[in-house]
Structures are given as structure tokens and as C-alpha cells.
Design an enzyme around this catalytic site. Structure first.
Site, PDB file in Angstrom:
ATOM      1  N   SER A  69     -16.190   5.484 -14.259  1.00  0.00           N
ATOM      2  CA  SER A  69     -17.466   6.070 -13.827  1.00  0.00           C
ATOM      3  C   SER A  69     -17.704   6.089 -12.329  1.00  0.00           C
ATOM      4  O   SER A  69     -18.677   6.692 -11.877  1.00  0.00           O
ATOM      5  CB  SER A  69     -18.628   5.350 -14.506  1.00  0.00           C
ATOM      6  OG  SER A  69     -18.814   5.849 -15.806  1.00  0.00           O
ATOM      7  N   LYS A  81     -27.085   3.481  -7.605  1.00  0.00           N
ATOM      8  CA  LYS A  81     -27.115   4.038  -8.960  1.00  0.00           C
ATOM      9  C   LYS A  81     -28.220   3.374  -9.773  1.00  0.00           C
ATOM     10  O   LYS A  81     -28.421   2.155  -9.677  1.00  0.00           O
ATOM     11  CB  LYS A  81     -25.753   3.795  -9.626  1.00  0.00           C
ATOM     12  CG  LYS A  81     -25.594   4.420 -11.003  1.00  0.00           C
ATOM     13  CD  LYS A  81     -24.213   4.112 -11.567  1.00  0.00           C
ATOM     14  CE  LYS A  81     -23.985   4.714 -12.924  1.00  0.00           C
ATOM     15  NZ  LYS A  81     -22.646   4.383 -13.472  1.00  0.00           N
ATOM     16  N   SER A 104     -20.021   8.368 -14.976  1.00  0.00           N
ATOM     17  CA  SER A 104     -21.467   8.402 -15.033  1.00  0.00           C
ATOM     18  C   SER A 104     -22.148   8.274 -13.658  1.00  0.00           C
ATOM     19  O   SER A 104     -23.327   8.602 -13.536  1.00  0.00           O
ATOM     20  CB  SER A 104     -21.977   7.277 -15.924  1.00  0.00           C
ATOM     21  OG  SER A 104     -21.633   6.019 -15.389  1.00  0.00           O
TER      22      SER A 104
END
Lengths: 502, 95
Positions: free
Chosen positions: A177, A78, A153
Site C-alpha cells: 500500500s 494518511k 491504499s
């Protein structure tokens, strides 16, 4: 099966058997990315040259007799985790040109284990969001239905795993997330106990809540990834000195064979769940929950009961307050953490007037709408005259939320609930109403506030063919416990074998 | 809890955020709605409850005080928007 669809443990077995090389595996995954990422848009940055060089190095290490469960395995990271020499944008214009001079500890550990890093995945700006729609660059699409969000996210990581664009991925989970996008994309997502994994090199959002987690195609892979990144790090004073993730659990968990995770390639066969007490919290079957989600999760609880688990109701009476508590504490911490983006030391600078004008113009233009909204909310909650009523009040109610879990874990070994109240929603559906978007996380926030661990795994599909996630919540340092129960569920079902058609 | 436009401007000033008129109006409405929703926290009696700032047990964290090589100056300055003579360059802070 195509190589890109393999799990980490299958790929590892076949790498060891010399059925293919790490270079061949990496090439296959890169080809898959070229074929589908125009539609999915999971990656912000791809690093094919570095990946192939790492794959060649992995093949050499294996030829020299070395082996780790991740040697030569392609993974994604990420884009809120620092990668040396590779842009790390956090999905924000303000960091568009930032190239970190060091690797996050978790990235360093993956590299040391011989993993191949394919690139950086999309995220809501500074991990603030539940859909990737807050990314300053583009929205990632759900591989099961490209008109829908992947969740967030860590939506880029979840979508990449689901679409076969990587074998596994790192994400981060401040309020859900990792777990919420895992649920919406039909993959496994694990948020470790606060302190289990080093946050060094994770760009800070809310420091008392942030934790690095993993996204994978099945429970075994999630365990392998956690084993690789967990452990004490002198660079993060909040990381716990409890060794690897299973060695510190010996006294706190009593579920069956404690050596099952020692062979980290498999969790061993299911011994059934006799003697395991599973709590179902009444408060998590909230008003507004999609009926198919409730029915599917209740059916999954029946599967656990069928495996011998003792199922009982538990109460978490302060659940209703988790949302306001989270959305005061997280923005308050964010408003302090994001003060560092001042246009002086890195990345964007706007305006050449006075210093104060430069700060304001840089931040006003560099941050997107949700980040500014949260900085405003957090600044307000911390400001003179409102601190006691908002921030301090939220911290006190956080104590009550944590106490709810402490009491529940006196009665049960794990708690099982839905991960998200709905399946994947349509792109654009919730962008005009921040409060509606915040409700996407209503079932995951409390775990972060309590600092405990949780995972999401696939447990079925709704009538539209969208995946539904089952959340398993464990006490602090209870990772082995939830992984073991999740593995037993996975052993009894085949949801984890479904892949989207792209 | 309804925020006034002046309060929105005050908070934006504290946070060093330049906001357009449209943004101020947008945040005034949205933050007011959010804070209104959060008002129910006040229902709870927390008089006798201590706040939680961290879920970890409090303990001292010590390490050996040994020098290590720092990041290189070039590596750090490579990300800076403006540099001069090996330092970060900023607009004048004083008139």
C-alpha cells in the site's frame, strides 16, 4: 521552480539560507492544494490553521538557532494514523466522527522534528484496497491522468506528493500500500522492515504485516523521513530496539561507505555499485505483466549493471502462493482487529434494539463492501473446521515464502523487480472483480509476508505517459542498502525530476 | 470450494454483520471464487513446516512498571455514541 515542487532537502537548504520562511512555504503548498485538489482529491481533511501555527512555531525555533531536516517542512499523513484533535476516519463511515485523543508515535515524531502537518490523506477503507476506490468518501485521481486511479491504499499520500500538494507524506503498507501507489504516481515509496517503525496509533488492519512507510519526491527525502520516524517505541512491543534506521545496520550491510547516511540531508555522491550483487527474480516477470513494464524494468537493471553492479538471476519459487497466503492471513487478522467496531466506545452506532442487534446493524451499515468481504473471508478462514485447511496452511506457506528470501539473500545483496504488473488503471475498471483487484498487489505482498523491506522508485513511463515503478527489496533491516542502490540509480537517471502537468 | 447460502449466513453471524439478501448472494459468489482460487495452496506438502505468525525473533518485552497518567475520562467519552453518568451506555444485554 515553485515552492510547492521543492524536495524536502532543497526546501531545507533554502529555509536555512533564509530564502523563505516556513510560513511562506506552507502558504505556497496550501495555495497549490486549493488550486488542484478539486481535481486530484488527495485530502480527506485539511488543517490549514494548525499548519500555519506549526509553521510559525518552526520559524521561531529556527530563529532561536534550532535545526532539523524537517523543521518547517509541510507534510501529509494518511488517514489511518491517529492525530490528536483531528478526525481520523480510515476512509470509513464507521469512523466518520472519530477524533483521536492522542497522536500516533510517528506523528508525534514528525511534530517533535518541527514538521508542519497539512492534513489527512485519502485511503481505501481501513487500508483495504489498491486504488482508493474503496474509500467511503471519494476516489483520489492520479495526477498523471485524472481518469485513472492513484493506486492504494496510500493513494491520497502518493497523489499529494506527485501533485505538489505536500513535500512528503506518511503512508502504511500491509501488502504493497505504499509501494504500489508510489509506482502508479511516479514517486518514491518505502516500506520499512516489520518492526523498524512504531505502529502505536496506526489503526490496526493486519498486525503481523502492517508497517508505516514514507512517500517522497526522491530517495534522499525518503531517507530523511524514515530517519525521523524509525526507532524503538515502548508503546509498540513489536518495534525493534535497533536505534535509528542506519545505526542498527552497521554489521549487517557491507555496501561502500557506511557513513554516507550520517549527513541525513544527502546520501552523498554515488560511489558506483561495484561489488553490489543484484538479483532479478524470474518469478516476478509474471504472465499478464504489461510488456512496457517488463522492458522498462529490465532497462533499469541494465543501468544498475552499468554502474558496476553484478546482476544475476535468483529464484523465489513460492512467489505464486503469496497471493492466497496474504489474502487468508491479512483478512483473518483484520476480522479479529475490526471486532472492536461494535458501536459501544467510539464512532457510529446504528439500531436501538438489543445489544446483538446493535452490533450487527452498526457493522452492517458502517463497513463498506470490501471491508465486509475481508471480514467474512477472515472469519471463515479462522472458523471451526476450516482453520487448519486455510489459516494454518497459509501460515506454513508463509514460512516457505520467507525461506525463499533468506536463500536469495545468501546470493545477492538486493532484489530488483517491477513494483506493479501494470501502470495506473482506469477508475472503475477493476471494481466489479475483487480477485482482479487483488492481483494489483501480486508483486508486493511477499515482502510483507517475509517482514523485510522494499521501496519503489520511478524508472520510466509507458506509451500513455504513465509512470512505471522499480521495486528494490532488501533483507530485514536492509533499508540503508536499498536506499543506497536506489540513490545510485536516481543519480544516473532523471525520472525523479518529472512532474505531472495539472 | 463452493459456499452455501447457509454458510454465508453462519459466517456473517459469527462476524456480527447484518447482510442484506443481495449482499449474501454477492458474497456467496465472490467468496466461493476466491476460495477456489486459493485451493492451490493444498498442492504444497507442508507436513514438516512450522507456521509463521510473526517474522520477528521471539523475545520477552519488559518495561518498568511505573504508573503514568491515563487518558482523561472526558477525552475518551467524547467519541462515544451514548454515555450516562460518565460511562458508556449500551442497550440491555439481558432481557
Amino acid at each position: 521552480m515553485e515552492l510547492c515542487q521543492l524536495t524536502i532537502h532543497e526546501a531545507h537548504r533554502r529555509l536555512v539560507a533564509e530564502e523563505f520562511t516556513a510560513v511562506e512555504l506552507t502558504e505556497a503548498v496550501l495555495e497549490r492544494i486549493m488550486a488542484v485538489d478539486n481535481d486530484v482529491k488527495a485530502y480527506l481533511t485539511l488543517t490549514p490553521e494548525e499548519a500555519l501555527a506549526q509553521a510559525r512555531a518552526a520559524d521561531e525555533r529556527r530563529a532561536a538557532g534550532e535545526d532539523t531536516p524537517l523543521l518547517g517542512i509541510p507534510l501529509a499523513v494518511k488517514d489511518v494514523l491517529c492525530t490528536e484533535g483531528i478526525p481520523t476516519t480510515c476512509g470509513s463511515r464507521i469512523l466518520e466522527d472519530f477524533v483521536p485523543p492522542y497522536d500516533a508515535t510517528v506523528v508525534e515524531r514528525l511534530k517533535a522534528a518541527g514538521a508542519v502537518i497539512l492534513g489527512k490523506t485519502n485511503t481505501d477503507e481501513f487500508a483495504m484496497g489498491s486504488s482508493t476506490e474503496n474509500s467511503a468518501f471519494f476516489t483520489t485521481h492520479n495526477p498523471w491522468d485524472l481518469s485513472r486511479v492513484p493506486g492504494g491504499s496510500s493513494g491520497g499520500s502518493a497523489a499529494a506528493v506527485a501533485a505538489g500538494e505536500t513535500l512528503g507524506a506518511l503512508g502504511t503498507d500491509t501488502g504493497g500500500s505504499v509501494r504500489q501507489p508510489a509506482a502508479l504516481c511516479g514517486v518514491v515509496g518505502l516500506k520499512p522492515t516489520y518492526g523498524r517503525v512504531s505502529r502505536y496509533g496506526l489503526v490496526a488492519f493486519a498486525s503481523s504485516l502492517d508497517q508505516v512507510g514514507v512517500l517522497a519526491k526522491d530517495v534522499t527525502d525518503a531517507a530523511i523521513l524514515l530517519e525521523a520516524i524509525a526507532g524503538y517505541d515502548p508503546c509498540d512491543s513489536t518495534s525493534m530496539d535497533v536505534g535509528g534506521y542506519n545505526s542498527g545496520l552497521q554489521d549487517s550491510n557491507g555496501l561502500g561507505d557506511k557513513n554516507g547516511l550520517q549527513d541525513s540531508n544527502r546520501l552523498g555522491d554515488s560511489n558506483g555499485l561495484a561489488g553490489v550483487r543484484v538479483g532479478v527474480p524470474t518469478e516476478y516477470f509474471v504472465e499478464g505483466i504489461q510488456p512496457e513494464v517488463e522492458a522498462t524494468v529490465r532497462a533499469a537493471v541494465d543501468v544498475l549493471a552499468g554502474l558496476g553492479a553484478e546482476v544475476m538471476e535468483v529464484r523465489l519459487p513460492h512467489t505464486d502462493y503469496a497471493l492466497p497466503v496474504y489474502y487468508l492471513i491479512a483478512p483473518a487478522e483484520a476480522s479479529a482487529n475490526l471486532a472492536r467496531y461494535d458501536g459501544v466506545r467510539y464512532a457510529l452506532r446504528v439500531g436501538g434494539g438489543g445489544l446483538d442487534e446493535m452490533y450487527k446493524a452498526t457493522r452492517g451499515q458502517g463497513f463498506g463492501p470490501e471491508v465486509k468481504r475481508r471480514i467474512m473471508l477472515g472469519t471463515y478462514a479462522l472458523s471451526a473446521g476450516y482453520y487448519d485447511a486455510y489459516y494454518l496452511k497459509a501460515q506454513k506457506v508463509r514460512t516457505l515464502i520467507k525461506a525463499d528470501f533468506d536463500a536469495a539473500f545468501e546470493q545477492v545483496d538486493i532484489i530488483v523487480a517491477p513494483t506493479s504488473p501494470t501502470t495506473a488503471f482506469r477508475i472503475g475498471e477493476r471494481t466489479d472483480d475483487p480477485l482482479q483487484m487483488y492481483l494489483s498487489d501480486v508483486l508486493t505482498l511477499a515482502v510483507n509476508l517475509a517482514g523485510i523491506c522494499g521501496l519503489s522508485l520511478p524508472c520510466g513511463f509507458d506509451a500513455e505517459g504513465l509512470p512505471i515503478g522499480l521495486q528494490m527489496i532488501g533483507p530485514a533491516l536492509g533499508e540503508e542498502r536499498i536506499l543506497r542502490v536506489a540513490y545510485a540509480y536516481e543519480w544516473a537517471t532523471d525520472w525523479h525530476l518529472r512532474r505531472p502537468t495539472l | 470450494m463452493k459456499l452455501s447460502r447457509e454458510e454465508v449466513q453462519h459466517i456473517a453471524g459469527l462476524a456480527r454483520l447484518a447482510l442484506s439478501d443481495e449482499e449474501q448472494a454477492l458474497y456467496q459468489g465472490q467468496l466461493s471464487a476466491i476460495l477456489e482460487h486459493f485451493a492451490r495452496l493444498q498442492e504444497l506438502d507442508t507436513e514438516a513446516i512450522s507456521p509463521t505468525a510473526t517474522t520477528l525473533p521471539l523475545r520477552n518485552v519488559m518495561r518498568a512498571d511505573e504508573p503514568r497518567p491515563p487518558f482523561s475520562r472526558e477525552g475518551i467519552l467524547a467519541n462515544a455514541p451514548a454515555i450516562e453518568k460518565g460511562c458508556f451506555k449500551v442497550p440491555a444485554a439481558l432481557e
